[in-house]
Design a protein around this motif. Structure first.
Motif, short mmCIF file in Angstrom:
data_model
loop_
_atom_site.label_atom_id
_atom_site.label_comp_id
_atom_site.label_asym_id
_atom_site.label_seq_id
_atom_site.Cartn_x
_atom_site.Cartn_y
_atom_site.Cartn_z
N ALA A 50 -3.15 -2.38 -7.74
CA ALA A 50 -2.60 -1.89 -6.60
C ALA A 50 -1.92 -3.37 -5.48
O ALA A 50 -1.31 -3.15 -4.80
CB ALA A 50 -3.58 -0.84 -5.70
N ALA A 51 -3.17 -4.39 -5.86
CA ALA A 51 -2.41 -5.97 -4.66
C ALA A 51 -1.72 -5.95 -5.01
O ALA A 51 -0.75 -6.69 -4.80
CB ALA A 51 -4.46 -6.95 -4.56
N GLU A 52 -1.45 -6.16 -6.91
CA GLU A 52 -0.71 -7.10 -7.52
C GLU A 52 0.76 -6.55 -7.63
O GLU A 52 2.12 -6.79 -6.70
CB GLU A 52 -0.43 -7.04 -9.32
N ARG A 53 1.14 -4.38 -7.66
CA ARG A 53 1.50 -4.65 -6.97
C ARG A 53 2.50 -4.06 -5.49
O ARG A 53 3.55 -3.65 -5.43
CB ARG A 53 2.02 -2.47 -7.33
N LEU A 54 1.39 -4.26 -5.02
CA LEU A 54 1.90 -3.60 -2.94
C LEU A 54 2.17 -5.44 -2.96
O LEU A 54 3.40 -5.53 -2.28
CB LEU A 54 0.56 -4.64 -2.27
N ARG A 55 2.07 -6.78 -4.07
CA ARG A 55 2.75 -8.69 -3.67
C ARG A 55 4.00 -7.52 -4.28
O ARG A 55 5.13 -8.19 -3.55
CB ARG A 55 1.70 -9.33 -4.27
N ILE A 56 4.02 -7.44 -4.59
CA ILE A 56 5.58 -7.22 -5.60
C ILE A 56 6.59 -6.42 -4.77
O ILE A 56 7.57 -7.22 -4.14
CB ILE A 56 5.65 -6.53 -7.09
#
Length: 94
Positions: A50-56
């Motif tokens: 989820a944190a990686e998707r948010l960064r994207i």
């Protein structure tokens, strides 16, 4: 940041708040939600995704000058997420 408000709803930027990350994972870990999205890494299998998707999303939003985005949707009265708690739209499109 609030993007749009209506009588019932608030669209706002997702944040790295643990509650937002938990909502992102809850939504994007569901095969019935993600099966038509075509994005790699979906459905999510690990909450850390989820944190990686948010960064994207944040990088994409910044790159296009804030014109497009993926926003959190809340019911104004309760502050809780809507049916799926996410909305994708083009700001000012149409």
């Amino acid at each position: 940041m609030t993007v749009l408000t209506t009588e019932r709803l608030i669209l706002r930027d997702w944040t790295d708040d643990p509650a937002d990350l938990a909502r992102i994972f809850a939504i994007y870990s569901r095969a019935d939600v993600t099966r038509f999205l075509g994005a790699p890494g979906l459905p999510m299998t690990d909450p850390a995704q989820a944190a990686e998707r948010l960064r994207i999303w944040q990088e994409r939003h910044a790159a296009d000058g804030g014109r497009y985005g993926t926003w959190a949707m809340e019911v104004r009265e309760t502050g809780s997420g809507g049916r799926h708690g996410a909305a994708q739209a083009a700001a000012g499109a149409g």
